[in-house]
Motif scaffolding. Structure first.
Motif, PDB file in Angstrom:
ATOM      1  N   ARG A  31       7.489  -5.660  13.587  1.00 24.47           N
ATOM      2  CA  ARG A  31       7.020  -6.006  12.234  1.00 24.47           C
ATOM      3  C   ARG A  31       5.540  -6.363  12.258  1.00 24.47           C
ATOM      4  O   ARG A  31       4.766  -5.950  11.383  1.00 24.47           O
TER       5      ARG A  31
ATOM      6  N   ARG B 182       6.845  -0.630   3.994  1.00 25.51           N
ATOM      7  CA  ARG B 182       6.302  -1.951   4.325  1.00 25.51           C
ATOM      8  C   ARG B 182       4.778  -1.885   4.470  1.00 25.51           C
ATOM      9  O   ARG B 182       4.055  -2.760   3.973  1.00 25.51           O
TER      10      ARG B 182
ATOM     11  N   GLU C 283      11.878   1.980  14.692  1.00 23.40           N
ATOM     12  CA  GLU C 283      12.813   1.340  13.755  1.00 23.40           C
ATOM     13  C   GLU C 283      14.196   1.969  13.851  1.00 23.40           C
ATOM     14  O   GLU C 283      15.211   1.257  13.895  1.00 23.40           O
TER      15      GLU C 283
END
Length: 499
Positions: free
Chosen positions: A222, A261, A294
């Motif tokens: 992240r 994101r 991911e």
């Protein structure tokens, strides 16, 4: 009384564990053993007793020897059979495992036993819960498990410490286990052969190490998506590489998730017009790279969730069917594969962070910022030492990333003729996750320094917020100073985790 009282929400052993539960087990933790769970344990125990009363029904480890010696009778006395289980497993070597990992492993073990299929005494699970409410940590050597019949040797050391044998830590001090138990207000566990075998015959160390490594790698993943956005904004890159139509055409779900994101983080960024038409892959292909990571991490998520819900033991007892099932639920192959995947993801993410920092310190590629981001090149050296260290970190990750799950080596007179080596895979992934954490912090520190030496202030609100947080926590490198603590501080800030 225990030396430290839990301050966080309790963990209910009646439901599957979550990764957050394992993280919180590093500190004193309330673990609930409610009446319904205790009744389930008592029912499984009663079934074991009924089976043992029948001389025609042998039960592995309760009436027999262990491993390759299963064809021989065990000891008749139950307390002696406990010693028979544990004594020969005192063959571990090396440094002690980190306390947070050992405590997480015992929480995983408690959950597996609490499902009532292992035939253990109720006080075994209650004893594990009582230990987790204190600061006590059994001293468990790192080397000795192949992750096949469970993590036999490390869990044997943990079990012996809970019996008052061997060593344990209390409030960080290594003590004889009996003294640590006394100071913690804990009674030594009293076990019979089935109790002892059930405590060691599962892959709880492997599961805990994989789960904790996954948590760290996810946090770094992240952070790297955010730091890539900050890098692109500071350099003035065009953000077209994140265009939703482009990413949709790629058709990989992880890339779509990551790009969404990143678009939120970099929203509002204004290209400088000074960059080339196509950025290096470490920027331009970042949503594809991070997206593939991911997708792989989602696979590891599923394996860890299954492991945390599973009963890892042998044999298992099913009272409703009057069945004792001898099999292989202690076999750590799923976690071995998952931990190997985690190591590959770690190597790829670490390489990305190192390449991005290398781009950032190179004046031929960083839109004219000074070499090594030094405030006064020559009289100062900026990030030169940090960049050297990142090279070493990546080399170490690459050296260690060879899959462990492919290295099966027969043992135990070929009783264990195939072994997953999941413990090696998991502990390796646990170690490599810390190096990735340091690489992430190194990149974050470089980005903080880049703006100080002439990089533009981010034009995207999300990127500016991240930079401001870094600048508030870490002063600029001007003049030079040791940066080891700053790397760790930056890593903690951007990942929200400590190592």
């Amino acid at each position: 009384m225990p030396t430290t009282h839990p301050t966080t929400a309790p963990v209910d052993l009646g439901v599957p564990l979550r990764g957050d539960d394992l993280r919180r087990a590093a500190a004193p933790l309330t673990v609930l053993v409610d009446p319904a769970l205790r009744a389930r344990l008592d029912r499984g125990r009663a079934h074991l007793r009924s089976v043992l009363a029948d001389d025609e029904r042998p039960v592995y480890g309760a009436t027999t020897g262990f491993g390759a010696l299963v064809g021989y009778a065990g000891r008749a006395d139950e307390a002696d059979q406990c010693d028979n289980t544990l004594a020969h497993l005192g063959a571990g070597q090396g440094p002690d495992l980190p306390g947070a990992l050992t405590r997480a492993a015992l929480l995983v073990r408690a959950r597996s036993l609490a499902q009532g299929l292992s035939g253990v005494s109720g006080h075994v699970v209650e004893g594990l819960a009582a230990m987790l409410a204190t600061t006590l940590v059994p001293a468990v050597p790192r080397y000795g498990s192949v992750g096949a019949s469970g993590d036999l040797i490390p869990l044997a050391y943990a079990t012996q410490a809970l019996r008052g044998r061997g060593h344990a830590y209390l409030d960080g001090e290594r003590l004889p286990a009996a003294e640590a138990l006394r100071r913690a207000g804990l009674a030594p566990l009293v076990l019979d052969g089935r109790d002892a075998l059930a405590l060691v015959n599962g892959t709880s160390v492997t599961t805990a190490a994989t789960a904790l490594a996954l948590d760290r790698v996810r946090a770094a993943h992240r952070a790297l998506s955010d730091l890539t956005c900050l890098l692109a904004d500071v350099l003035g890159c065009d953000t077209g590489f994140l265009d939703p139509r482009l990413i949709a055409a790629y058709a990989h779900p992880g890339a779509a998730t990551v790009a969404e994101r990143m678009r939120a983080t970099i929203a509002g960024a204004v290209p400088s017009g000074e960059r080339p038409l196509q950025e290096p892959y470490s920027i331009r292909c970042s949503p594809q790279l991070l997206g593939a990571a991911e997708d792989a991490l989602c696979y590891v998520d599923g394996v860890v969730a299954a492991d945390l819900a599973s009963v890892s033991d042998n044999p298992l007892f099913f009272p409703d069917d009057d069945l004792v099932a001898h099999g292989g639920n202690f076999f750590g192959q799923p976690a071995a594969f998952a931990a190997d995947v985690l190591a590959m993801v770690t190597a790829t993410l670490g390489n990305l962070a190192e390449r991005q920092l290398d781009l950032l310190v190179d004046p031929t590629r960083n839109t004219g910022l000074p070499p090594m981001l030094a405030a006064g090149p020559g009289s100062q050296h900026g990030l030169q030492g940090v960049q050297l260290a990142t090279t070493a970190f990546v080399a170490e990750i690459r050296r260690a990333a060879v899959p462990a799950s492919t290295q099966s080596l027969p043992t135990n007179l070929h009783n264990q003729d195939v072994v997953p080596l999941g413990t090696q895979a998991a502990l390796r992934a646990y170690d490599l996750a810390e190096l990735l954490w340091l690489l992430t912090g190194s990149l974050a520190l470089g980005l903080r320094q880049a703006v100080h030496v002439g990089g533009r202030r981010p034009t995207a609100a999300g990127c500016a917020e991240l930079l401001d947080a870094l600048a508030e926590a870490i002063p600029p490198v001007d003049p030079d100073r040791p940066l080891d603590a700053d790397v760790r501080r930056a890593a903690e800030l951007v990942t929200g985790t400590r190592c």
